[in-house]
Design an enzyme around this catalytic site. Structure first.
Site, PDB file in Angstrom:
ATOM      1  NE  ARG A  59      -4.126   1.949   1.458  1.00 13.55           N
ATOM      2  CZ  ARG A  59      -5.372   1.872   1.068  1.00 13.55           C
ATOM      3  NH1 ARG A  59      -5.920   0.701   0.890  1.00 13.55           N
ATOM      4  NH2 ARG A  59      -6.096   2.939   0.850  1.00 13.55           N
ATOM      5  CG  HIS A  92     -18.098  12.821   3.466  1.00 20.74           C
ATOM      6  ND1 HIS A  92     -17.705  11.503   3.293  1.00 20.74           N
ATOM      7  CD2 HIS A  92     -19.026  12.809   4.455  1.00 20.74           C
ATOM      8  CE1 HIS A  92     -18.350  10.736   4.150  1.00 20.74           C
ATOM      9  NE2 HIS A  92     -19.153  11.499   4.877  1.00 20.74           N
ATOM     10  CG  ASP A 130      -6.611  15.918   8.508  1.00 22.18           C
ATOM     11  OD1 ASP A 130      -7.285  14.876   8.322  1.00 22.18           O
ATOM     12  OD2 ASP A 130      -6.828  16.694   9.458  1.00 22.18           O
ATOM     13  CB  ALA A 131      -3.086  11.988   8.988  1.00 23.50           C
ATOM     14  N   GLY A 132      -6.508  12.158   9.068  1.00 21.64           N
ATOM     15  CA  GLY A 132      -7.715  11.549   9.637  1.00 21.64           C
ATOM     16  C   GLY A 132      -8.661  11.065   8.556  1.00 21.64           C
TER      17      GLY A 132
HETATM   18  C1  GAR Z   1     -20.233  11.568  -4.047  1.00 23.18           C
HETATM   19  O1  GAR Z   1     -21.445  11.603  -3.317  1.00 23.18           O
HETATM   20  C2  GAR Z   1     -19.055  11.710  -3.112  1.00 23.18           C
HETATM   21  O2  GAR Z   1     -19.283  12.587  -2.060  1.00 23.18           O
HETATM   22  C3  GAR Z   1     -18.931  10.308  -2.617  1.00 23.18           C
HETATM   23  O3  GAR Z   1     -19.060   9.525  -3.766  1.00 23.18           O
HETATM   24  C4  GAR Z   1     -19.989  10.166  -4.636  1.00 23.18           C
HETATM   25  C5  GAR Z   1     -19.382  10.206  -6.013  1.00 23.18           C
HETATM   26  O4  GAR Z   1     -20.354  10.464  -6.967  1.00 23.18           O
HETATM   27  N1  GAR Z   1     -17.691  10.108  -1.951  1.00 23.18           N
HETATM   28  C6  GAR Z   1     -17.598   9.475  -0.792  1.00 23.18           C
HETATM   29  O5  GAR Z   1     -18.537   8.967  -0.222  1.00 23.18           O
HETATM   30  C7  GAR Z   1     -16.203   9.410  -0.223  1.00 23.18           C
HETATM   31  N2  GAR Z   1     -16.245   9.031   1.145  1.00 23.18           N
HETATM   32  P1  GAR Z   1     -20.007  10.437  -8.521  1.00 23.18           P
HETATM   33  O6  GAR Z   1     -19.229   9.157  -8.798  1.00 23.18           O
HETATM   34  O7  GAR Z   1     -21.333  10.461  -9.190  1.00 23.18           O
HETATM   35  O8  GAR Z   1     -19.171  11.650  -8.823  1.00 23.18           O
END
Ligand code: GAR
Length: 202
Positions: free
Chosen positions: A69, A111, A143-145
């Site tokens: 990784r 998010h 960030d790292a979180g």
């Molecule tokens: C979005 O809702 C984005 O916030 C989420 O994936 C979707 C992508 O949509 N990301 C996460 O949940 C990351 N933790 P898309 O493929 O239609 O652009």
């Protein structure tokens, strides 16, 4: 000193790429930012197809193609070397220490919840299961979180009585698309720096 060249934006995505599409559609003809490349952890996904259709160079850095990784993380960091700003738009992998060291403060993530509520991979499902009446989306500096960095912008979305995970997530994504375009434009126009938990113009 004000920026003269457009901000070089690299978008990372793993899925259908509708957030990416919003950015591609909003690119200013000759303006403050441009999408220089789209990267994925997958060899094939709709997001890469959307980039190719828009004439934007693509790259893949797949976890399975690297012995560890940490190697994958370093390769991803190198692939993004020319970026001024990296946008995680449905990129379903967490970046690690090498990436963060190379691109500290240069990566934003969108998010689908009002963080710090409902971090993780199933934010819309978790919000619906909890019974909240309002959720939304958050754009934050990575960030790292996990989904824990300083918040750049948020937008609220109402949960409707007959919402399913799919209908709620789709309404959140409508908000995400507009917010992401306005955040990238604002960062490109005004610059940014972190002051404690706040992201402010530089
Ligand atoms: C979005 O809702 C984005 O916030 C989420 O994936 C979707 C992508 O949509 N990301 C996460 O949940 C990351 N933790 P898309 O493929 O239609 O652009």
């Amino acid at each position: 000193m004000p920026r003269t060249a457009p901000l070089r934006v690299v978008v990372l995505a793993s899925g259908t790429g509708t957030l990416l599409q919003a950015l591609l559609d909003a690119r200013p003809a000759a303006g403050s930012w441009t999408v220089t490349a789209v990267g994925s952890d997958l060899h094939s996904c709709q997001a890469l197809d959307r980039a190719a259709a828009a004439g934007v160079p693509t790259f893949t850095v797949a976890l399975a193609d690297h012995p560890t990784r940490a190697d994958w993380d370093a390769a991803l960091a190198a692939a993004c070397a020319d970026a001024d700003l990296i946008v995680s738009a449905g990129f379903m992998k967490l970046v690690g220490p090498a990436f963060l060291a190379a691109h500290d403060g240069k990566m934003i993530n969108s998010h689908p919840s009002l963080l710090p509520s409902f971090p993780g991979m199933h934010a819309a499902r978790d919000a619906l299961a909890y019974g909240v009446h309002v959720t939304g989306c958050t754009i934050f500096l990575v960030d790292a979180g996990v989904d824990a960095g300083p918040i750049v912008a948020q937008e609220a979305v109402r949960v409707l009585p007959d919402d399913t995970v799919a209908s709620l997530h789709e309404r959140i994504k409508v908000a995400e698309r507009g917010l992401l375009v306005s955040v990238v434009t604002s960062l490109a126009t005004h610059g940014w720096r972190v002051a404690g938990r706040k992201v402010v113009p530089s």
